[in-house]
Scaffold this motif. Structure first.
Motif, PDB file in Angstrom:
ATOM      1  N   LYS A   1       0.816  -1.210   0.000  1.00 40.61           N
ATOM      2  CA  LYS A   1       0.000   0.000   0.000  1.00 40.61           C
ATOM      3  C   LYS A   1       0.854   1.266   0.000  1.00 40.61           C
ATOM      4  CE  LYS A   1      -4.058  -1.861  -0.168  1.00 40.61           C
ATOM      5  NZ  LYS A   1      -4.861  -1.711  -1.417  1.00 40.61           N
ATOM      6  N   LEU A   2       1.981   1.218  -0.687  1.00 44.03           N
ATOM      7  CA  LEU A   2       2.770   2.433  -0.858  1.00 44.03           C
ATOM      8  C   LEU A   2       2.215   3.221  -2.045  1.00 44.03           C
ATOM      9  CD1 LEU A   2       6.422   1.161  -0.315  1.00 44.03           C
ATOM     10  CD2 LEU A   2       4.967   2.401   1.299  1.00 44.03           C
ATOM     11  N   PRO A   3       2.276   4.550  -1.982  1.00 41.19           N
ATOM     12  CA  PRO A   3       1.659   5.381  -3.019  1.00 41.19           C
ATOM     13  C   PRO A   3       2.488   5.465  -4.295  1.00 41.19           C
ATOM     14  CG  PRO A   3       2.779   6.772  -1.447  1.00 41.19           C
ATOM     15  CD  PRO A   3       2.882   5.363  -0.910  1.00 41.19           C
ATOM     16  N   ILE A   4       1.855   6.012  -5.311  1.00 44.14           N
ATOM     17  CA  ILE A   4       2.484   6.289  -6.600  1.00 44.14           C
ATOM     18  C   ILE A   4       2.834   7.776  -6.655  1.00 44.14           C
ATOM     19  CG2 ILE A   4       2.192   6.222  -9.102  1.00 44.14           C
ATOM     20  CD1 ILE A   4       2.119   3.456  -7.801  1.00 44.14           C
ATOM     21  N   TRP A   5       4.038   8.069  -7.113  1.00 48.13           N
ATOM     22  CA  TRP A   5       4.442   9.459  -7.326  1.00 48.13           C
ATOM     23  C   TRP A   5       4.155   9.832  -8.782  1.00 48.13           C
ATOM     24  CZ3 TRP A   5       7.832  12.787  -4.170  1.00 48.13           C
ATOM     25  CH2 TRP A   5       8.017  12.302  -2.869  1.00 48.13           C
ATOM     26  N   LYS A   6       3.300  10.822  -8.982  1.00 49.27           N
ATOM     27  CA  LYS A   6       3.040  11.329 -10.324  1.00 49.27           C
ATOM     28  C   LYS A   6       3.556  12.758 -10.425  1.00 49.27           C
ATOM     29  CE  LYS A   6      -0.568  10.221 -12.719  1.00 49.27           C
ATOM     30  NZ  LYS A   6       0.048   9.274 -13.675  1.00 49.27           N
ATOM     31  N   THR A   7       3.959  13.123 -11.630  1.00 45.52           N
ATOM     32  CA  THR A   7       4.563  14.436 -11.846  1.00 45.52           C
ATOM     33  C   THR A   7       3.673  15.296 -12.729  1.00 45.52           C
ATOM     34  OG1 THR A   7       6.785  13.504 -11.657  1.00 45.52           O
ATOM     35  CG2 THR A   7       6.595  15.651 -12.721  1.00 45.52           C
ATOM     36  N   GLY A   8       3.550  16.556 -12.370  1.00 46.41           N
ATOM     37  CA  GLY A   8       2.805  17.516 -13.174  1.00 46.41           C
ATOM     38  C   GLY A   8       3.528  18.849 -13.181  1.00 46.41           C
TER      39      GLY A   8
END
Length: 267
Positions: A156-163
């Motif tokens: 349940k580790l998160p995803i890093w998304k870039t914007g």
């Protein structure tokens, strides 16, 4: 493991105690105030199941006001084991157990006071931030750390998304303490923290540095969903919303230092 990875938490929202499946999933993150109290920060629309703009149900079945949520915390002293904790959102008399902004649902951010747990680690996202603020502007990249469509990694580790920052930070969008980002975000990321991370040339006031041994990190705000479904533009409520919520409901100091140093335009 990056400290901020451990701060974003997977949330499941349940309508009743007997509900076999969650009606929605989302993201939250944890902070600690100066008196040691831990809070979970997420969106108003997550804890109510309602569109913060219209007040209508977000569920296809018309369900609103989940009774509780399941929060997936990292087990104490572990980086790949989780403990599920039930956190109630309303009491037996349907009173809210979350803290709203003084402007109500107009500010799509809430804070939930967490009890003391002996078997989990609660990581304060403030601990990873650079207290000195660097210059941020339109087109700078930003990181949104959450669970797109409920997807996680290694448990349940998160995803890093870039914007990218898509509107001027000094000016409030839509007459609210909010700015826009250009990012391919998805459902499930609502409530994600948004950060600006500088690894190269960074400006602190009149001082320009050409690199750092450790990246400098500023907190930007709370991601609150996209504007429409056919455009990759998302809303981020500024950090001031968190401060205003906690100050409205508490007489204690919130943090030793400001999270960011925006100059807000009063309307």
């Amino acid at each position: 493991m990056h400290h901020l990875t451990k701060c974003s938490l997977f949330l499941e929202f349940f309508l009743f105690e007997s509900s076999p499946q969650p009606i929605a999933v989302g993201t939250g993150f944890t902070i600690q105030v100066i008196n040691g109290t831990n809070y979970l920060i997420t969106n108003w629309h997550n804890v109510t199941g309602k569109n913060a703009e219209t007040g209508n149900s977000l569920s296809k079945n018309g369900h609103t006001d989940p009774e509780f949520m399941i929060v997936h915390f990292l087990k104490k002293d572990r980086i790949n084991e989780w403990v599920k904790k039930k956190v109630y959102l309303i009491d037996e008399n349907f009173n809210k157990l979350y803290l709203e902004h003084p402007r109500g649902k107009e500010i799509d951010v809430v804070a939930i006071k967490l009890p003391v747990y002996d078997d989990v680690d609660i990581h304060n996202c403030f601990d990873a931030l650079t207290q000195q603020q660097f210059t941020k502007q339109v087109s700078d990249s930003c990181s949104i750390v959450g669970f797109p469509k409920g997807i996680s990694t290694a448990g349940k580790l998160p995803i890093w998304k870039t914007g990218n920052i898509a509107s001027e930070l000094e000016i409030d969008h839509d007459e609210r303490p909010m700015f826009l980002i250009d990012a391919s975000t998805r459902e499930g990321m609502s409530g994600s923290p948004v950060y600006c991370i500088s690894k190269g040339e960074t400006t602190f006031g009149d001082i320009v540095t050409m690199g750092h041994g450790t990246p400098t990190i500023n907190f930007l705000g709370v991601y609150s969903g996209r504007i429409g479904t056919d455009i990759e533009i998302g809303r981020v409520f500024k950090e001031s919303c968190i401060i205003e919520i906690l100050r409205h409901h508490s007489h204690h100091p919130i943090t030793q230092n400001r999270i960011t140093s925006y100059t807000y335009i009063q309307r």
